[in-house]
Scaffold this motif. Structure first.
Motif, PDB file in Angstrom:
ATOM      1  N   ALA A 186       0.828  -1.210   0.000  1.00 18.03           N
ATOM      2  CA  ALA A 186       0.000   0.000   0.000  1.00 18.03           C
ATOM      3  C   ALA A 186       0.860   1.257   0.000  1.00 18.03           C
ATOM      4  O   ALA A 186       1.850   1.354   0.725  1.00 18.03           O
ATOM      5  CB  ALA A 186      -0.915  -0.003   1.217  1.00 18.03           C
ATOM      6  N   GLU A 192      -6.358  -0.076  -5.503  1.00 16.87           N
ATOM      7  CA  GLU A 192      -6.887  -1.039  -4.530  1.00 16.87           C
ATOM      8  C   GLU A 192      -6.727  -2.472  -5.024  1.00 16.87           C
ATOM      9  O   GLU A 192      -6.382  -3.374  -4.247  1.00 16.87           O
ATOM     10  CB  GLU A 192      -8.361  -0.732  -4.258  1.00 16.87           C
ATOM     11  N   SER A 219     -10.264   2.282   0.013  1.00 18.03           N
ATOM     12  CA  SER A 219      -9.450   3.427   0.414  1.00 18.03           C
ATOM     13  C   SER A 219     -10.296   4.685   0.518  1.00 18.03           C
ATOM     14  O   SER A 219     -11.298   4.855  -0.190  1.00 18.03           O
ATOM     15  CB  SER A 219      -8.325   3.653  -0.598  1.00 18.03           C
ATOM     16  N   MET A 235      -5.262   5.021  -4.574  1.00 16.71           N
ATOM     17  CA  MET A 235      -5.127   5.575  -3.226  1.00 16.71           C
ATOM     18  C   MET A 235      -4.396   6.912  -3.232  1.00 16.71           C
ATOM     19  O   MET A 235      -3.496   7.132  -4.040  1.00 16.71           O
ATOM     20  CB  MET A 235      -4.395   4.578  -2.328  1.00 16.71           C
ATOM     21  N   LEU A 241      -6.847   3.048   4.546  1.00 14.10           N
ATOM     22  CA  LEU A 241      -7.147   1.903   3.690  1.00 14.10           C
ATOM     23  C   LEU A 241      -7.691   0.785   4.565  1.00 14.10           C
ATOM     24  O   LEU A 241      -7.007   0.299   5.467  1.00 14.10           O
ATOM     25  CB  LEU A 241      -5.892   1.424   2.960  1.00 14.10           C
ATOM     26  N   VAL A 262      -2.555   5.041   4.423  1.00 14.61           N
ATOM     27  CA  VAL A 262      -1.966   4.761   3.118  1.00 14.61           C
ATOM     28  C   VAL A 262      -0.494   5.141   3.066  1.00 14.61           C
ATOM     29  O   VAL A 262       0.330   4.411   2.487  1.00 14.61           O
ATOM     30  CB  VAL A 262      -2.765   5.484   2.009  1.00 14.61           C
TER      31      VAL A 262
END
Length: 402
Positions: A186, A192, A219, A235, A241, A262
């Motif tokens: 991430a 995502e 997210s 994101m 997230l 994130v």
């Protein structure tokens, strides 16, 4: 060098394939399936008939659907192929299998029939008959009402055996590893679905056959939707997230949720709300023990414990209590299904495996936070099966920035 005929080769491959499948589901559970059938026969007097799920030609040709066995049928038989039936009464346990279909097996690969060598050893049934014999064996008997059978099976499935708990723990361990991999994947600019793919790669590599449900990787503003599954947003920095993802190993599900920043650091408001959810979860886990209920039926129910905590810790931007932003149930049973069969009014007992998953979903702030662990109810409390996955805000930040 030796020569083997094509029919013999197919039989050999067919037998080998099932041995691999049985090893995956745990060959040691063979006697356990028999014990489950015996327990049901002792509880439900009369003739019991269960049908496994069917597989249509459309399912085969579309290449979009994968066969899923009926959970109750699998619970009693361990059989994963379509079209089978089960007949139980005080004298008999019979598994009925459809015949070979050469045209269909060109698409699906080898399947099994009652005429196959070693079929009784393979299935764990002393009597395996062709499906066309079902009506003859049933005769004039009137099968027990299906609703009665399902109710009894739900009661049985709520209490997990040692073998089931071990299999669930395997699913949990693979899921924990998948979540930890997601924390490394991430970052701002990542989609995502890329995080979902990273998670699937881990649990598949660890021997789990599939996800227990469609992954929810949500997210920013998507996290306020309880079952968001589109997973197509990119994101952005400063967002949270939420990942609700679980593996399925040998037929048993895991269900775990974590919410992370994130870019590796919670903002002060995110941390405040996160710690409120975490405090509610800890309060609920502390309350889990035999005899308590999940829903709102009693003042001491787990749902009410969570609501009481959320309403007494923290506020929204208008100074109102946070309980109204907790919009789903605190818990459900987990086993062969991610929302496993259960009697919703029954108090918890030793051997139950449940989720504990408080959350806050505040559209005005574009914040959704859920923290979900899986716990085993013990004689006097609880064991957290997902304890290896950190959930303290500082631990998450440390692991994400290492």
């Amino acid at each position: 060098m030796f020569v083997i005929s094509l029919p013999a080769l197919l039989r050999s491959l067919r037998f080998a394939c099932v041995l691999v499948v049985c090893a995956t589901v745990g060959l040691s559970q063979g006697p356990e399936f028999h014990a489950r059938r015996q327990a049901l026969r002792n509880q439900v007097h009369g003739v019991i008939v269960l049908s496994g799920n069917q597989e249509s030609l459309e399912d085969i040709y579309s290449a979009r659907a994968r066969f899923f066995q009926d959970p109750n049928f699998f619970y009693l038989t361990g059989w994963q192929e379509p079209g089978a039936k089960l007949l139980l009464d005080s004298r008999r346990e019979i598994l009925f299998l459809p015949p070979h279909d050469a045209d269909r097996e060109k698409w699906t690969g080898p399947r099994h029939a009652s005429s196959d060598p070693g079929i009784t050893e393979l299935t764990g049934f002393e009597k395996v008959l062709p499906l066309k014999r079902f009506d003859e064996e049933l005769g004039n008997a009137d099968p027990t009402d299906a609703a009665t059978v399902r109710k009894e099976l739900a009661r049985f499935r709520m209490k997990k055996s040692a073998a089931e708990i071990a299999t669930i723990q395997r699913s949990v361990d693979a899921t924990v590893a998948a979540h930890l991999a997601a924390w490394k994947r991430a970052a701002p600019g990542v989609y995502e679905y890329q995080v979902a793919a990273a998670m699937a790669a881990v649990y598949l590599d660890r021997g789990c056959e599939r996800g227990a449900f469609a992954p929810m990787v949500a997210s920013g503003p998507n996290a306020v939707f309880l079952h968001y599954e589109i997973n197509n947003r990119r994101m952005q920095p400063g967002e949270l997230l939420l990942m609700d993802v679980g593996a399925e190993c040998a037929g048993y599900a895991a269900d775990v949720t974590r919410t992370i920043p994130v870019d590796g650091r919670f903002t002060p408001r995110q941390r405040e709300l996160y710690n409120t959810v975490l405090g509610a979860q800890k309060a609920v886990i502390e309350a889990v023990k035999p005899g308590v209920t999940i829903g709102r039926e009693t003042p001491q129910s787990l749902q009410n414990v969570a609501l009481a905590w959320l309403n007494s810790h923290g506020h929204d931007l208008h100074g109102h209590p946070l309980g109204k932003y907790f919009t789903h149930g605190i818990s459900h049973h987990i086993g062969l299904e991610v929302h496993d069969a259960a009697d919703p009014s029954a108090p918890l007992e030793e051997g139950n495996v449940i989720s504990v998953e408080p959350g806050l979903y505040i559209p005005e702030e574009q914040i959704g936070i859920r923290i979900e662990d899986m716990v085993l109810v013990t004689r006097d409390g609880v064991r957290v099966l997902t304890a290896a996955l950190p959930k303290e805000a500082a631990d998450i930040e440390r692991l994400m920035t290492q």
